[in-house]
Motif scaffolding. Structure first.
Motif, PDB file in Angstrom:
ATOM      1  N   VAL A  19       0.839  -1.202   0.000  1.00 23.55           N
ATOM      2  CA  VAL A  19       0.000   0.000   0.000  1.00 23.55           C
ATOM      3  C   VAL A  19       0.872   1.249   0.000  1.00 23.55           C
ATOM      4  N   LEU A  20       1.902   1.250   0.851  1.00 21.24           N
ATOM      5  CA  LEU A  20       2.804   2.399   0.901  1.00 21.24           C
ATOM      6  C   LEU A  20       3.411   2.670  -0.469  1.00 21.24           C
ATOM      7  N   LYS A  21       3.802   1.625  -1.172  1.00 16.92           N
ATOM      8  CA  LYS A  21       4.394   1.765  -2.507  1.00 16.92           C
ATOM      9  C   LYS A  21       3.481   2.569  -3.424  1.00 16.92           C
ATOM     10  N   GLU A  22       2.184   2.225  -3.429  1.00 16.84           N
ATOM     11  CA  GLU A  22       1.235   2.914  -4.305  1.00 16.84           C
ATOM     12  C   GLU A  22       0.969   4.342  -3.828  1.00 16.84           C
ATOM     13  N   ILE A  23       0.927   4.530  -2.504  1.00 15.45           N
ATOM     14  CA  ILE A  23       0.699   5.879  -1.967  1.00 15.45           C
ATOM     15  C   ILE A  23       1.854   6.804  -2.347  1.00 15.45           C
ATOM     16  N   VAL A  24       3.087   6.300  -2.199  1.00 14.27           N
ATOM     17  CA  VAL A  24       4.260   7.118  -2.520  1.00 14.27           C
ATOM     18  C   VAL A  24       4.297   7.461  -4.012  1.00 14.27           C
ATOM     19  N   GLU A  25       3.876   6.521  -4.847  1.00 12.82           N
ATOM     20  CA  GLU A  25       3.840   6.801  -6.284  1.00 12.82           C
ATOM     21  C   GLU A  25       2.833   7.902  -6.609  1.00 12.82           C
ATOM     22  N   SER A  26       1.706   7.916  -5.862  1.00 14.65           N
ATOM     23  CA  SER A  26       0.679   8.931  -6.104  1.00 14.65           C
ATOM     24  C   SER A  26       0.992  10.256  -5.416  1.00 14.65           C
ATOM     25  N   GLY A  66       4.763  12.840  15.864  1.00 13.80           N
ATOM     26  CA  GLY A  66       4.242  14.048  15.232  1.00 13.80           C
ATOM     27  C   GLY A  66       3.390  13.814  14.004  1.00 13.80           C
ATOM     28  N   CYS A  67       2.975  12.573  13.761  1.00 13.47           N
ATOM     29  CA  CYS A  67       2.155  12.286  12.579  1.00 13.47           C
ATOM     30  C   CYS A  67       0.727  12.780  12.793  1.00 13.47           C
ATOM     31  N   PRO A  68       0.221  13.660  11.937  1.00 13.45           N
ATOM     32  CA  PRO A  68      -1.162  14.118  12.058  1.00 13.45           C
ATOM     33  C   PRO A  68      -2.155  13.114  11.496  1.00 13.45           C
ATOM     34  N   LEU A  69      -1.648  12.205  10.636  1.00 12.84           N
ATOM     35  CA  LEU A  69      -2.498  11.269   9.903  1.00 12.84           C
ATOM     36  C   LEU A  69      -1.833   9.903   9.882  1.00 12.84           C
ATOM     37  N   VAL A  70      -2.609   8.868  10.239  1.00 11.77           N
ATOM     38  CA  VAL A  70      -2.105   7.492  10.236  1.00 11.77           C
ATOM     39  C   VAL A  70      -3.014   6.635   9.373  1.00 11.77           C
ATOM     40  N   ILE A  71      -2.419   5.868   8.467  1.00 11.03           N
ATOM     41  CA  ILE A  71      -3.149   4.932   7.622  1.00 11.03           C
ATOM     42  C   ILE A  71      -2.927   3.524   8.157  1.00 11.03           C
ATOM     43  N   LEU A  72      -3.999   2.832   8.527  1.00  6.71           N
ATOM     44  CA  LEU A  72      -3.891   1.427   8.912  1.00  6.71           C
ATOM     45  C   LEU A  72      -3.897   0.607   7.628  1.00  6.71           C
ATOM     46  N   ALA A  73      -2.707   0.303   7.116  1.00  4.23           N
ATOM     47  CA  ALA A  73      -2.578  -0.430   5.855  1.00  4.23           C
ATOM     48  C   ALA A  73      -2.606  -1.929   6.121  1.00  4.23           C
ATOM     49  N   CYS A  74      -3.558  -2.322   6.948  1.00  6.14           N
ATOM     50  CA  CYS A  74      -3.702  -3.696   7.412  1.00  6.14           C
ATOM     51  C   CYS A  74      -5.199  -3.965   7.534  1.00  6.14           C
ATOM     52  N   THR A 194      -3.254  -7.105   2.505  1.00  5.71           N
ATOM     53  CA  THR A 194      -2.250  -6.364   1.746  1.00  5.71           C
ATOM     54  C   THR A 194      -1.046  -7.230   1.372  1.00  5.71           C
ATOM     55  N   HIS A 195      -0.956  -8.440   1.913  1.00  2.00           N
ATOM     56  CA  HIS A 195       0.075  -9.383   1.471  1.00  2.00           C
ATOM     57  C   HIS A 195      -0.251  -9.995   0.110  1.00  2.00           C
ATOM     58  N   TYR A 196      -1.518 -10.158  -0.166  1.00  2.00           N
ATOM     59  CA  TYR A 196      -1.946 -11.022  -1.267  1.00  2.00           C
ATOM     60  C   TYR A 196      -1.531 -10.571  -2.668  1.00  2.00           C
ATOM     61  N   PRO A 197      -1.232  -9.272  -2.902  1.00  4.43           N
ATOM     62  CA  PRO A 197      -0.752  -8.922  -4.246  1.00  4.43           C
ATOM     63  C   PRO A 197       0.482  -9.712  -4.687  1.00  4.43           C
ATOM     64  N   LEU A 198       1.268 -10.184  -3.723  1.00  3.70           N
ATOM     65  CA  LEU A 198       2.442 -10.977  -4.099  1.00  3.70           C
ATOM     66  C   LEU A 198       2.048 -12.315  -4.697  1.00  3.70           C
ATOM     67  N   LEU A 199       0.802 -12.749  -4.444  1.00 11.60           N
ATOM     68  CA  LEU A 199       0.294 -14.003  -5.013  1.00 11.60           C
ATOM     69  C   LEU A 199      -0.529 -13.755  -6.275  1.00 11.60           C
ATOM     70  N   MET A 200      -0.549 -12.523  -6.757  1.00 10.48           N
ATOM     71  CA  MET A 200      -1.458 -12.172  -7.847  1.00 10.48           C
ATOM     72  C   MET A 200      -1.279 -13.075  -9.068  1.00 10.48           C
ATOM     73  N   ASP A 201      -0.046 -13.346  -9.455  1.00 11.83           N
ATOM     74  CA  ASP A 201       0.176 -14.176 -10.646  1.00 11.83           C
ATOM     75  C   ASP A 201      -0.417 -15.568 -10.476  1.00 11.83           C
ATOM     76  N   GLU A 218      -3.623   0.582  -5.148  1.00 13.68           N
ATOM     77  CA  GLU A 218      -4.001   1.714  -5.991  1.00 13.68           C
ATOM     78  C   GLU A 218      -5.286   2.372  -5.514  1.00 13.68           C
ATOM     79  N   ILE A 219      -6.220   1.553  -5.030  1.00 12.96           N
ATOM     80  CA  ILE A 219      -7.501   2.087  -4.541  1.00 12.96           C
ATOM     81  C   ILE A 219      -7.276   2.983  -3.330  1.00 12.96           C
ATOM     82  N   VAL A 220      -6.479   2.496  -2.373  1.00 17.47           N
ATOM     83  CA  VAL A 220      -6.217   3.271  -1.157  1.00 17.47           C
ATOM     84  C   VAL A 220      -5.455   4.544  -1.487  1.00 17.47           C
ATOM     85  N   ALA A 221      -4.494   4.450  -2.397  1.00 18.20           N
ATOM     86  CA  ALA A 221      -3.718   5.627  -2.782  1.00 18.20           C
ATOM     87  C   ALA A 221      -4.620   6.685  -3.411  1.00 18.20           C
ATOM     88  N   LYS A 222      -5.478   6.282  -4.323  1.00 17.86           N
ATOM     89  CA  LYS A 222      -6.396   7.228  -4.969  1.00 17.86           C
ATOM     90  C   LYS A 222      -7.337   7.855  -3.946  1.00 17.86           C
TER      91      LYS A 222
END
Length: 274
Positions: A19-26, A66-74, A194-201, A218-222
């Motif tokens: 999830v972090l990967k997609e957020i950072v890209e966006s 000091g984080c004003p915003l936390v994403i539970l990517a789990c 959020t582990h399962y994308p590694l099994l996508m293929d 990508e959904i969470v990032a958008k």
């Protein structure tokens, strides 16, 4: 790097890195702190009370940085802890802080992807038992029918680097078959971990043509991009130096050796004793 104002991204282990990967890209301009509670993972088999206590402890750590915003990517933490933290704890800790999860953004669009209104969920035991996905999807798409299958072996396969090996096919096919046996009208499958994308293929190898398989990054990032546009008062509190720091409650060396499979590039983490 100054930790003041970074976006906190939390997971029980490695999965949140997808999830972090997609957020950072966006949103590459922001600062991020990532924390994997690897020492107490997996969360998927733990009780509601335990997941809530662990998650709240980690959220408080982000706030202390000091984080004003936390994403539970789990998904498990989002299912078992998010609502209580939002409704009960933020008022006591700091009502100006925000904690968001990964379930709501996914369920908001699930029905728009499915043409048959029959949606399958693949997740951990904890996420499935919480019934969070059926409940949330029903709020947005009351006529949708939701079918769930818990996949307890998938996270261990992934975290032990077995997900690309032939032995993984048995467990992938087994749970997909169990899910699809519940209805022949399922045309959309949500990967509710959020582990399962590694099994996508491998998942796509065992899913019939015409069925959409949807991962969350990508959904969470958008959704986060849109959230910050709607809430400029939160956006103004976020630092923008394009810096990322990684923390783990277990061995930093072990975390770093596994993280690249999830994040797509090598990382250097710091051990955190909670």
């Amino acid at each position: 790097m100054s930790k003041q104002g970074a976006i906190g991204v939390f997971d029980s282990g490695y999965g949140g890195l997808t999830v972090l990967k997609e957020i950072v890209e966006s949103l590459p301009q922001y600062d991020y702190l990532y924390l994997g509670d690897n020492a107490r993972a997996p969360y998927g088999t733990r009780s509601f009370t335990t997941v809530y206590e662990y998650t709240l402890q980690c959220v408080k750590w982000f706030f202390q940085q000091g984080c004003p915003l936390v994403i539970l990517a789990c998904n498990t933490a989002s299912a078992k802890a998010l609502r209580t933290i939002q409704q009960n704890d933020l008022v006591k800790i700091d009502s100006s802080k925000r904690v968001l999860g990964v379930i709501r953004p996914t369920t908001e669009i699930a029905g728009s992807i499915s043409k048959t209104n029959h949606i399958g969920i693949l997740g951990t035991n904890g996420t499935v038992q919480s019934n969070s996905y059926p409940m949330e999807i029903s709020k947005f798409y009351p006529s949708a029918k939701v079918y769930q299958e818990a996949c307890p072996m998938w996270v261990p396969l992934i975290e032990n680097n077995e997900y690309n090996l032939p032995g993984a096919d048995y467990f992938v096919k087994k749970h997909i078959d169990h899910l699809l046996a519940q209805s022949n009208e399922i045309d959309t499958i949500l990967l509710a971990c959020t582990h399962y994308p590694l099994l996508m293929d491998k998942i796509k190898e065992h899913v019939p043509p015409g069925i959409n398989v949807v991962s969350q990054g990508e959904i969470v990032a958008k959704s986060l991009v849109e959230y910050l546009q709607r809430h400029p008062e939160i956006d103004q509190k976020l630092s923008k130096n394009a810096q990322i720091s990684f923390f783990t409650t277990d061995s930093a060396e072990d975390f770093d050796s596994h993280a690249s499979a999830f994040y797509g590039k090598s990382v250097k983490s710091t051990h955190l004793a909670l």
